[in-house]
Structures are given as C-alpha cells and as structure tokens.
Design a protein around this motif. Structure first.
Motif, PDB file in Angstrom:
ATOM      1  N   ALA A 147     -12.401 -19.256 -49.483  1.00 33.96           N
ATOM      2  CA  ALA A 147     -12.147 -19.622 -50.820  1.00 33.96           C
ATOM      3  C   ALA A 147     -13.238 -20.857 -51.203  1.00 33.96           C
ATOM      4  CB  ALA A 147     -10.808 -20.529 -50.991  1.00 33.96           C
ATOM      5  N   ARG A 148     -13.538 -21.785 -50.317  1.00 32.18           N
ATOM      6  CA  ARG A 148     -14.525 -22.622 -50.603  1.00 32.18           C
ATOM      7  C   ARG A 148     -15.905 -22.057 -50.970  1.00 32.18           C
ATOM      8  NH1 ARG A 148     -15.912 -28.400 -50.850  1.00 32.18           N
ATOM      9  NH2 ARG A 148     -13.893 -29.029 -50.493  1.00 32.18           N
ATOM     10  N   GLN A 149     -16.267 -21.419 -49.900  1.00 33.04           N
ATOM     11  CA  GLN A 149     -17.595 -20.443 -49.583  1.00 33.04           C
ATOM     12  C   GLN A 149     -17.703 -19.758 -51.150  1.00 33.04           C
ATOM     13  OE1 GLN A 149     -18.210 -18.133 -46.449  1.00 33.04           O
ATOM     14  NE2 GLN A 149     -20.072 -17.233 -47.000  1.00 33.04           N
ATOM     15  N   VAL A 150     -16.811 -18.868 -51.415  1.00 34.97           N
ATOM     16  CA  VAL A 150     -16.883 -17.943 -52.478  1.00 34.97           C
ATOM     17  C   VAL A 150     -16.839 -18.769 -53.884  1.00 34.97           C
ATOM     18  CG1 VAL A 150     -15.721 -16.161 -53.640  1.00 34.97           C
ATOM     19  CG2 VAL A 150     -15.794 -16.088 -51.110  1.00 34.97           C
ATOM     20  N   GLY A 151     -15.925 -19.515 -53.881  1.00 40.07           N
ATOM     21  CA  GLY A 151     -15.781 -20.362 -54.936  1.00 40.07           C
ATOM     22  C   GLY A 151     -17.002 -21.479 -55.267  1.00 40.07           C
ATOM     23  N   GLU A 152     -17.849 -21.728 -54.293  1.00 40.57           N
ATOM     24  CA  GLU A 152     -18.952 -22.691 -54.425  1.00 40.57           C
ATOM     25  C   GLU A 152     -20.049 -21.901 -55.178  1.00 40.57           C
ATOM     26  OE1 GLU A 152     -21.311 -26.159 -52.517  1.00 40.57           O
ATOM     27  OE2 GLU A 152     -20.210 -24.849 -50.969  1.00 40.57           O
ATOM     28  N   ALA A 153     -20.232 -20.673 -54.731  1.00 36.89           N
ATOM     29  CA  ALA A 153     -21.356 -19.658 -54.908  1.00 36.89           C
ATOM     30  C   ALA A 153     -21.035 -19.067 -56.478  1.00 36.89           C
ATOM     31  CB  ALA A 153     -21.219 -18.449 -54.081  1.00 36.89           C
ATOM     32  N   LEU A 154     -19.911 -18.853 -56.914  1.00 37.60           N
ATOM     33  CA  LEU A 154     -19.319 -18.426 -58.100  1.00 37.60           C
ATOM     34  C   LEU A 154     -19.594 -19.868 -59.249  1.00 37.60           C
ATOM     35  CD1 LEU A 154     -16.408 -16.472 -57.612  1.00 37.60           C
ATOM     36  CD2 LEU A 154     -18.389 -15.452 -58.338  1.00 37.60           C
ATOM     37  N   ASP A 155     -19.211 -21.036 -58.844  1.00 38.14           N
ATOM     38  CA  ASP A 155     -19.425 -21.986 -59.568  1.00 38.14           C
ATOM     39  C   ASP A 155     -20.896 -22.121 -60.257  1.00 38.14           C
ATOM     40  OD1 ASP A 155     -18.373 -24.433 -60.855  1.00 38.14           O
ATOM     41  OD2 ASP A 155     -19.261 -25.740 -59.262  1.00 38.14           O
ATOM     42  N   ALA A 156     -21.488 -21.813 -59.565  1.00 34.25           N
ATOM     43  CA  ALA A 156     -23.191 -21.860 -59.764  1.00 34.25           C
ATOM     44  C   ALA A 156     -23.628 -21.079 -61.067  1.00 34.25           C
ATOM     45  CB  ALA A 156     -24.144 -21.499 -58.708  1.00 34.25           C
ATOM     46  N   LEU A 157     -22.470 -20.158 -61.454  1.00 29.90           N
ATOM     47  CA  LEU A 157     -23.025 -19.407 -62.595  1.00 29.90           C
ATOM     48  C   LEU A 157     -22.376 -19.922 -63.720  1.00 29.90           C
ATOM     49  CD1 LEU A 157     -21.652 -15.929 -60.979  1.00 29.90           C
ATOM     50  CD2 LEU A 157     -23.898 -16.850 -60.755  1.00 29.90           C
ATOM     51  N   ILE A 176      -4.378 -28.568 -60.490  1.00 31.94           N
ATOM     52  CA  ILE A 176      -4.393 -29.382 -59.113  1.00 31.94           C
ATOM     53  C   ILE A 176      -4.909 -28.470 -58.058  1.00 31.94           C
ATOM     54  CG2 ILE A 176      -2.901 -30.246 -57.419  1.00 31.94           C
ATOM     55  CD1 ILE A 176      -0.798 -30.945 -59.854  1.00 31.94           C
ATOM     56  N   ALA A 177      -6.131 -28.866 -57.301  1.00 32.19           N
ATOM     57  CA  ALA A 177      -6.504 -27.906 -56.336  1.00 32.19           C
ATOM     58  C   ALA A 177      -7.064 -28.832 -55.048  1.00 32.19           C
ATOM     59  CB  ALA A 177      -7.839 -27.316 -57.043  1.00 32.19           C
ATOM     60  N   SER A 178      -6.949 -28.168 -53.913  1.00 36.06           N
ATOM     61  CA  SER A 178      -7.331 -28.842 -52.622  1.00 36.06           C
ATOM     62  C   SER A 178      -8.975 -29.163 -52.541  1.00 36.06           C
ATOM     63  CB  SER A 178      -6.726 -27.918 -51.481  1.00 36.06           C
ATOM     64  OG  SER A 178      -7.417 -26.607 -51.453  1.00 36.06           O
ATOM     65  N   ASP A 179      -9.074 -30.371 -52.072  1.00 36.69           N
ATOM     66  CA  ASP A 179     -10.269 -30.665 -51.758  1.00 36.69           C
ATOM     67  C   ASP A 179     -10.564 -31.675 -50.646  1.00 36.69           C
ATOM     68  OD1 ASP A 179     -13.192 -31.123 -52.206  1.00 36.69           O
ATOM     69  OD2 ASP A 179     -13.018 -32.535 -53.708  1.00 36.69           O
ATOM     70  N   GLN A 180     -10.265 -31.154 -49.524  1.00 43.65           N
ATOM     71  CA  GLN A 180      -9.752 -31.865 -48.432  1.00 43.65           C
ATOM     72  C   GLN A 180     -11.035 -32.947 -47.774  1.00 43.65           C
ATOM     73  OE1 GLN A 180      -7.042 -29.803 -45.505  1.00 43.65           O
ATOM     74  NE2 GLN A 180      -7.899 -28.084 -47.083  1.00 43.65           N
ATOM     75  N   GLU A 181     -10.569 -33.823 -47.563  1.00 40.62           N
ATOM     76  CA  GLU A 181     -11.821 -34.716 -46.484  1.00 40.62           C
ATOM     77  C   GLU A 181     -11.769 -34.365 -45.287  1.00 40.62           C
ATOM     78  OE1 GLU A 181     -10.249 -38.532 -47.683  1.00 40.62           O
ATOM     79  OE2 GLU A 181     -11.238 -38.719 -49.299  1.00 40.62           O
ATOM     80  N   ALA A 216      -7.579 -30.692 -41.064  1.00 48.72           N
ATOM     81  CA  ALA A 216      -8.172 -30.226 -42.355  1.00 48.72           C
ATOM     82  C   ALA A 216      -8.613 -29.048 -42.205  1.00 48.72           C
ATOM     83  CB  ALA A 216      -9.222 -31.407 -42.836  1.00 48.72           C
ATOM     84  N   LYS A 217      -8.650 -28.122 -43.288  1.00 53.75           N
ATOM     85  CA  LYS A 217      -9.286 -26.704 -43.435  1.00 53.75           C
ATOM     86  C   LYS A 217      -9.954 -26.692 -45.029  1.00 53.75           C
ATOM     87  CE  LYS A 217      -5.370 -24.465 -40.738  1.00 53.75           C
ATOM     88  NZ  LYS A 217      -4.373 -23.430 -40.722  1.00 53.75           N
ATOM     89  N   ASN A 263      -5.904 -34.881 -49.350  1.00 49.69           N
ATOM     90  CA  ASN A 263      -5.344 -34.630 -47.869  1.00 49.69           C
ATOM     91  C   ASN A 263      -4.968 -33.351 -47.837  1.00 49.69           C
ATOM     92  OD1 ASN A 263      -5.585 -37.639 -47.314  1.00 49.69           O
ATOM     93  ND2 ASN A 263      -3.634 -37.945 -48.861  1.00 49.69           N
ATOM     94  N   ASN A 264      -4.045 -33.051 -46.524  1.00 49.15           N
ATOM     95  CA  ASN A 264      -3.367 -31.797 -46.281  1.00 49.15           C
ATOM     96  C   ASN A 264      -2.788 -31.092 -47.394  1.00 49.15           C
ATOM     97  OD1 ASN A 264      -2.359 -29.328 -45.126  1.00 49.15           O
ATOM     98  ND2 ASN A 264      -1.946 -30.401 -43.217  1.00 49.15           N
TER      99      ASN A 264
END
Length: 467
Positions: free
Chosen positions: A26-36, A71-76, A81-82, A114-115
């Motif tokens: 999710a993070r990897q794909v999302g980060e790439a798409l967010d650049a568009l 509301i979205a996860s953005d864990q430290e 943590a995942k 957090n988790n």
C-alpha cells in the motif's frame, strides 16, 4: 447544519484499473501514484468504490458535504509497526480526486501514527482526533461515519467514539463489497439510546430531576412512545415541585398525563397525585409533612448536600416537637399551629416562669426553642415517660442543629462536610436518616412511608425498561 463524512481509508479500498493492490504494498504503490497529477490519476482508472458510495449517499441525502475527513495509517517506526501497509498516500490520492467534486467542501486528512490494528490505541486516537478535526465546524452537526474501510479496530473505534460524541447526530454507514449503496446501521441509534437511558437512570438515582428533565427534553425523538416521554417529563417536574413542597403544582402536573398511561403505570401516577390531594378545609396533615421532610433530607444526604440536609433536619426536629405539642394538648391560636394561645400560656405561672428563665417570647411565631420548652415543661409536669424515647432521639440531633446555626442558612459562615457531620453526631452519619425514621415512628405510631422520590424513580425506570 454542517454535514460531515468521516471515512477510514483501508489498504484494500483502492482499485487500479479494477484490481486491488496487495495490502503490504500500500505505501509503495500509494507513494508512486501520489506523484501523479489528477489527470494522470484518472488515466490510471483509480477508484475508491466503498468511500465513493458513501460520498454519493451523503450528497443525495444533503446535497452537500461540508467536510470530508479521511483517517489513514501513517505509522511511526517501532515494535509491531507495519509501515508498508500504511494508507496515508491512498488518502492523499483520494483527496486530489474528490476535492474537485461538486458538493464536496473541505477534505482533511488525519494521520494514525500508532498501530491501526490496536483497539485501545484507536479508541484513544478517535477520542482525541474527532473533536480536534471537527473543531472548526459550525453546529449543529450531522456526522456520517463510514465504518467499512480500514482495520477492524479503526472501524470499531470510529463507530464507538462517533456515537458517544455526536449521539443522535451521528449516522454510521456500512458498505459491503458487493453492495451498490451504504446501509444505515440502526445499531448506532440503539447504542446511543442505551447510553441516554443509562444517563437518565444516573440522574434519577442521584435525585437530579432537573438534569433528567433536560435530557428528556433534548432527546424526545429517541423514544418509541411520545406518551412515555411526556409521562417521564411530567414525573421529573412533579419530583422537582414536590422537593420544594410546592404540592399543588406537583399534583397538577400529573393530571394531563394520567390518561396517557395504562396498567401499573397509570395506578402509580394516580397514587402519586392523590397522596398530595388537599383543600383549604382539609390541609395536609402534620404527620405527612414531617414524612416529606424525611424524604427530602434523605435525597440531600445522598447527594452530599450536607448544608441543605442540616436545614431539613432542623425542620424535622421542629415538626416532631410540634407533633408532640399537639399530642400533649398544647393550645394554639390558629389552625396552622404557628402561634401559641396567649391566654393558655398566661394561665400557667410556672410556664410563664420558664419563658422568662429562657428569655423566650410566646407571642411570636412559634420557633423550635419555644416548642422544645413547652413540650419539656408539660412532660416534666405530667411525670410521663410516654415520649421519653422521642426526646432522647431528638436530643441526639442537638449538636447537628447547633452546627446548622453556624452555617449560612442561619447565623454564620461555617462550611459543612461529612467529617464535621460525624463529629457533631458522634456516630456514623449514615445512621442519621434511620434515626429520623425511627423517631417519626415513635411519635406517629406507624412507620414512615417509603421515600416518595424512590417511588417516582421506580415508575420512570419501568417506563425506560419497557421502551
């Protein structure tokens, strides 16, 4: 009304060209798409079917969404943590795509650090974040809660805290994978109604009828029966009036709702009304009034309102002495027993001497010291032990009466707490009310009635239980 939609963004909520992305990407794909930019994202045929259904539903219901909170996860980094499954970039993409939609106002993000799978963490997060995120919203609010995306813990917390904080103004929505529109969850209303009922019971058990009345008044659309609503409101008003000895007003406020009741409730309402029935010719008896003082004192003691309690105890002593005076054939000048018969007093030189000795006046409104003097004089003269137990009980209250005289309801500014009651009573303060009831029984020859306010509460609780 400000319309708010709150959505949890899950790792399975995004579709790219009709396909789901694996959660651990999710993070990897999302980060790439967010650049568009938006046009590039649309070319990728990116869709959020669950959240979009909720957006469409809320817009159909209200023609607008003033605020959309994602509301979205953005864990430290940390144990458990995942971050690879974080959905913060999905939320950022959704914000880009939704921000331009007709009828959608502000779109804001809330980061779960957090988790997101931890129930306690998510409840703590929602308790803190929801009021913070909605602080700029003008009340009244209508808050829709999408509890389909995100982790089970995120959805549980949003549902629970959302209902708790926004009550009847919160509407939980659930979207199943194969549904075409959200389902309104009636469980939210049921939970809120149960919370409301528990709050009402707490008010009743604390004898806080003003708060109970306001709670009923502010939430009259949450009861199946409007008749029950009116009956409970009238009972709260009845209790408030009876607590202030405004008996005629208390009696009158039940007249209009008796016909709305049935069965046992109706009989209880009739009993509560009829016990107060009196007229100018047949006023309420002294015994009844003394019983009412006991009930009143009991509620004040229960609530920890010890200053008010002492004033009731003082009135109880005076009522008991007046009761004894009548039993001993003391002559009063008026039917309300407020003045001694002057001729009767002056016919007894010994009694006159007692008044002079104590420096008390017998031609004014009868006070507690005057009644005490007359009763003690007559008992001593008769040599009777008939009321010995009563006088002994009343004597146990003397130091409490002296304490009352030092407070703001009498002559000074001394504060009152439970410890001071214990010192003045020389016993456990919990024994004061039982002693009052015992004293009344010795005087009246019968047990005092059960507390009228407990009877009122019993009727209200029955109505709540059957709603």
């Amino acid at each position: 009304m400000t319309v708010v939609l709150i959505c949890n963004v899950g790792s399975r909520d995004i579709q790219i060209e009709g396909k789901l992305t694996p959660p651990d990407q999710a993070r990897q794909v999302g980060e790439a798409l967010d650049a568009l930019d938006v046009s590039e994202l649309k070319m990728k045929q990116i869709a959020f079917p669950i959240i979009q259904q909720c957006i469409d539903y809320v817009k159909r219901e209200n023609c607008k969404i003033d605020k959309l909170l994602l509301i979205a996860s953005d864990q430290e980094q940390g144990p458990g943590a995942k971050p690879e499954s974080d959905t913060i970039y999905y939320a950022r993409i959704l914000k880009k795509l939704v921000a331009g939609q007709h009828g959608v106002g502000k779109v804001k993000l809330a980061h779960v650090r957090n988790n997101p799978a931890d129930y306690d963490e998510m409840i703590t997060f929602c308790n803190r974040q929801l009021p913070l995120s909605l602080a700029d919203c003008v009340e009244p609010l209508k808050v829709y809660l999408s509890v389909s995306g995100g982790t089970p813990a995120m959805n549980f917390a949003l549902f629970l805290v959302g209902i708790e904080k926004y009550g009847k103004n919160a509407e939980p929505l659930y979207v199943s994978r194969n549904s075409s529109r959200p389902i309104r969850l009636q469980a939210g209303l049921k939970i809120f109604r149960k919370t409301l009922q528990n709050s009402l019971i707490t008010c009743l058990e604390s004898y806080d009828y003003e708060s109970a009345f306001q709670l009923l008044k502010d939430n009259d659309d949450l009861f199946d029966s409007r008749n029950k609503q009116k009956i409970m409101q009238s009972l709260c008003t009845y209790a408030k009036e009876r607590a202030t000895f405004n008996f005629k007003a208390a009696e009158n406020c039940l007249h209009s709702v008796i016909e709305l009741a049935e069965g046992r409730t109706k009989r209880s309402l009739i009993d509560l009304r009829d016990v107060l029935c009196s007229s100018d010719c047949v006023p309420l008896s002294e015994a009844f009034l003394v019983e009412e003082v006991i009930h009143n004192a009991e509620t004040k003691f229960h609530k920890g309102q010890y200053l008010d309690f002492l004033s009731r105890l003082f009135r109880f002593q005076e009522g008991c002495l007046r009761f004894l005076a009548v039993s001993l054939n003391v002559k009063f000048d008026r039917k309300d027993l407020k003045y001694l018969d002057k001729n009767w007093v002056e016919s007894s030189p010994e009694l006159m001497a007692e008044f002079d000795k104590k420096r008390l006046s017998y031609d004014r409104v009868v006070s507690r010291p005057v009644l005490k003097l007359v009763v003690e004089y007559l008992l001593a003269k008769k040599g009777s032990t008939e009321f010995e137990g009563v006088m002994k009980s009343l004597h146990q209250f003397e130091k409490l009466t002296e304490l009352r005289n030092k407070t703001i309801v009498a002559h000074d500014y001394v504060g009152v707490d439970r410890e001071l009651l214990e010192t003045s009573f020389e016993d456990n303060p919990n024994n004061i009310i039982p002693l009052m009831r015992q004293t009344f029984q010795l005087i009246a020859g019968k047990e005092p009635r059960s507390n009228c306010f407990d009877e009122i509460n019993k009727v209200c609780k029955e109505l709540l239980k059957n709603d």
